[in-house]
Design a protein around this motif. Structure first.
Motif, mmCIF file in Angstrom:
data_model
loop_
_atom_site.group_PDB
_atom_site.id
_atom_site.type_symbol
_atom_site.label_atom_id
_atom_site.label_comp_id
_atom_site.label_asym_id
_atom_site.label_seq_id
_atom_site.Cartn_x
_atom_site.Cartn_y
_atom_site.Cartn_z
ATOM 1 N N VAL A 67 0.813 -1.216 0.000
ATOM 2 C CA VAL A 67 0.000 0.000 0.000
ATOM 3 C C VAL A 67 0.845 1.265 0.000
ATOM 4 C CG1 VAL A 67 -1.999 -1.114 1.051
ATOM 5 C CG2 VAL A 67 -0.279 -0.062 2.520
ATOM 6 N N ALA A 68 2.122 1.135 0.345
ATOM 7 C CA ALA A 68 3.039 2.282 0.355
ATOM 8 C C ALA A 68 4.467 1.750 0.428
ATOM 9 C CB ALA A 68 2.764 3.195 1.551
ATOM 10 N N GLN A 69 5.412 2.641 0.186
ATOM 11 C CA GLN A 69 6.821 2.300 0.359
ATOM 12 C C GLN A 69 7.471 3.461 1.094
ATOM 13 O OE1 GLN A 69 9.736 1.846 -3.011
ATOM 14 N NE2 GLN A 69 9.558 -0.308 -2.418
ATOM 15 N N VAL A 70 8.310 3.142 2.096
ATOM 16 C CA VAL A 70 8.981 4.166 2.882
ATOM 17 C C VAL A 70 10.491 3.995 2.762
ATOM 18 C CG1 VAL A 70 7.086 4.603 4.496
ATOM 19 C CG2 VAL A 70 8.672 2.754 4.965
ATOM 20 N N LYS A 71 11.201 5.093 2.923
ATOM 21 C CA LYS A 71 12.649 5.098 2.746
ATOM 22 C C LYS A 71 13.393 4.940 4.067
ATOM 23 C CE LYS A 71 12.702 7.739 -1.520
ATOM 24 N NZ LYS A 71 12.462 6.562 -2.275
ATOM 25 N N LYS A 72 14.667 4.583 3.963
ATOM 26 C CA LYS A 72 15.542 4.404 5.115
ATOM 27 C C LYS A 72 15.530 5.662 5.981
ATOM 28 C CE LYS A 72 20.190 2.984 6.317
ATOM 29 N NZ LYS A 72 21.415 2.383 5.796
ATOM 30 N N GLY A 73 15.449 5.445 7.293
ATOM 31 C CA GLY A 73 15.473 6.545 8.247
ATOM 32 C C GLY A 73 14.101 7.078 8.606
ATOM 33 N N THR A 74 13.068 6.696 7.849
ATOM 34 C CA THR A 74 11.717 7.170 8.131
ATOM 35 C C THR A 74 11.253 6.669 9.507
ATOM 36 O OG1 THR A 74 11.170 7.138 5.780
ATOM 37 C CG2 THR A 74 9.320 7.181 7.329
ATOM 38 N N ALA A 75 10.711 7.575 10.309
ATOM 39 C CA ALA A 75 10.147 7.200 11.610
ATOM 40 C C ALA A 75 8.686 6.814 11.408
ATOM 41 C CB ALA A 75 10.258 8.362 12.587
ATOM 42 N N LEU A 76 8.302 5.688 11.999
ATOM 43 C CA LEU A 76 6.932 5.195 11.888
ATOM 44 C C LEU A 76 6.356 4.979 13.279
ATOM 45 C CD1 LEU A 76 7.665 2.444 9.210
ATOM 46 C CD2 LEU A 76 6.636 4.685 8.791
ATOM 47 N N ASP A 77 5.111 5.401 13.479
ATOM 48 C CA ASP A 77 4.423 5.143 14.745
ATOM 49 C C ASP A 77 4.003 3.684 14.792
ATOM 50 O OD1 ASP A 77 4.616 7.772 15.621
ATOM 51 O OD2 ASP A 77 2.658 8.335 14.812
ATOM 52 N N ASP B 254 4.464 -8.096 16.556
ATOM 53 C CA ASP B 254 4.810 -9.428 17.037
ATOM 54 C C ASP B 254 6.248 -9.678 16.587
ATOM 55 O OD1 ASP B 254 4.798 -10.380 14.357
ATOM 56 O OD2 ASP B 254 2.714 -11.019 14.513
ATOM 57 N N GLU B 255 6.701 -10.905 16.643
ATOM 58 C CA GLU B 255 8.097 -11.195 16.324
ATOM 59 C C GLU B 255 8.455 -10.876 14.876
ATOM 60 O OE1 GLU B 255 10.575 -15.220 15.943
ATOM 61 O OE2 GLU B 255 9.814 -14.858 17.954
ATOM 62 N N SER B 256 7.499 -11.016 13.944
ATOM 63 C CA SER B 256 7.796 -10.872 12.528
ATOM 64 C C SER B 256 7.260 -9.602 11.878
ATOM 65 C CB SER B 256 7.237 -12.068 11.763
ATOM 66 O OG SER B 256 7.801 -13.262 12.241
ATOM 67 N N TRP B 257 6.160 -9.051 12.395
ATOM 68 C CA TRP B 257 5.490 -7.937 11.735
ATOM 69 C C TRP B 257 5.167 -6.819 12.723
ATOM 70 C CZ3 TRP B 257 5.202 -7.762 6.576
ATOM 71 C CH2 TRP B 257 5.426 -8.959 5.898
ATOM 72 N N VAL B 258 5.155 -5.578 12.198
ATOM 73 C CA VAL B 258 4.838 -4.402 12.998
ATOM 74 C C VAL B 258 3.743 -3.626 12.268
ATOM 75 C CG1 VAL B 258 5.737 -2.269 14.012
ATOM 76 C CG2 VAL B 258 7.235 -4.265 13.798
ATOM 77 N N LYS B 259 2.630 -3.349 12.970
ATOM 78 C CA LYS B 259 1.584 -2.512 12.388
ATOM 79 C C LYS B 259 1.965 -1.070 12.678
ATOM 80 C CE LYS B 259 -3.331 -1.773 11.836
ATOM 81 N NZ LYS B 259 -4.686 -2.106 12.306
ATOM 82 N N VAL B 260 2.008 -0.243 11.615
ATOM 83 C CA VAL B 260 2.477 1.134 11.743
ATOM 84 C C VAL B 260 1.459 2.115 11.176
ATOM 85 C CG1 VAL B 260 4.924 0.466 11.641
ATOM 86 C CG2 VAL B 260 3.715 1.042 9.526
ATOM 87 N N ARG B 261 1.571 3.351 11.639
ATOM 88 C CA ARG B 261 0.803 4.450 11.064
ATOM 89 C C ARG B 261 1.782 5.351 10.331
ATOM 90 N NH1 ARG B 261 -1.981 6.617 15.323
ATOM 91 N NH2 ARG B 261 -3.683 5.190 14.910
ATOM 92 N N LEU B 262 1.465 5.653 9.087
ATOM 93 C CA LEU B 262 2.307 6.521 8.267
ATOM 94 C C LEU B 262 1.980 7.988 8.537
ATOM 95 C CD1 LEU B 262 1.989 4.508 4.949
ATOM 96 C CD2 LEU B 262 3.791 4.361 6.661
ATOM 97 N N ALA B 263 2.824 8.876 8.035
ATOM 98 C CA ALA B 263 2.645 10.313 8.256
ATOM 99 C C ALA B 263 1.303 10.811 7.742
ATOM 100 C CB ALA B 263 3.791 11.078 7.584
ATOM 101 N N ASP B 264 0.765 10.175 6.676
ATOM 102 C CA ASP B 264 -0.523 10.612 6.125
ATOM 103 C C ASP B 264 -1.713 10.044 6.905
ATOM 104 O OD1 ASP B 264 -0.721 7.939 5.355
ATOM 105 O OD2 ASP B 264 -0.736 8.366 3.203
#
Length: 172
Positions: free
Chosen positions: A29-39, A44-54
């Motif tokens: 659904v999106a691609q983020v670059k190195k260094g981007t901070a994500l909320d 879990d051990e394998s996956w992280v649910k994040v909120r993007l800046a938008d």
């Protein structure tokens, strides 16, 4: 109701796919670059649910984010401290053998993107063509063959080598 933020992570891969579901097969659904901070909303051990800046949300592979704004370990011995008790420090994947490039007689030009599943031993165990702007099937097969020739050192998390998915981009 909006999920509460439980932390922040930083992208440590050069580019990272954000997926609709916590799966390597999930729609990007999106691609983020190195260094981007994500909320972080949950993980879990394998996956992280994040909120993007938008404000949109999605899932990223945990191995490609860090809770500190660091760089890939292995490039700097100070990036992550060595664990005690003989356990190796957490690290990201690295090439042991890079893909062997093949030539082509095709007049087609473009980009082939292949997702390669890599086991904890660093061997490519499966491939899937994600896109092929060349529209030449032989070039897609060549890109899959090339990434299958690669050998990796798998990422280490909590003293254990982990399997991962590598996105191979080949321009013809």
């Amino acid at each position: 109701m909006e999920e509460p933020v439980v932390g922040t992570v930083h992208v440590i891969a050069s580019a990272l796919n954000v997926r609709r579901e916590p799966s390597a097969d999930g729609e990007v659904v999106a691609q983020v670059k190195k260094g981007t901070a994500l909320d972080v909303l949950r993980s879990d051990e394998s996956w992280v649910k994040v909120r993007l800046a938008d404000g949109s949300t999605g899932w990223v592979a945990a191995r490609f984010v860090s809770d500190t704004a660091g760089t890939r370990s292995g490039k700097s011995s100070t990036a992550r401290p060595r664990r005690t008790g003989g356990c190796p420090a957490d690290s990201d994947y690295a090439f042991v053998e890079t893909p062997r490039l093949t030539g082509s007689d095709s007049a087609a030009h473009g980009l082939v993107v292949v997702e390669a599943t890599v086991n904890a031993s660093g061997t490519v165990t499966g491939t899937k063509v994600i896109s092929n702007t060349t529209r030449d099937e032989s070039l897609a097969l060549a890109a899959e063959r090339e990434i299958r020739s690669a050998k990796f050192s798998a990422p280490i998390r909590n003293c254990v080598a982990r399997s991962f998915v590598f996105t191979y981009r080949r321009t013809f």
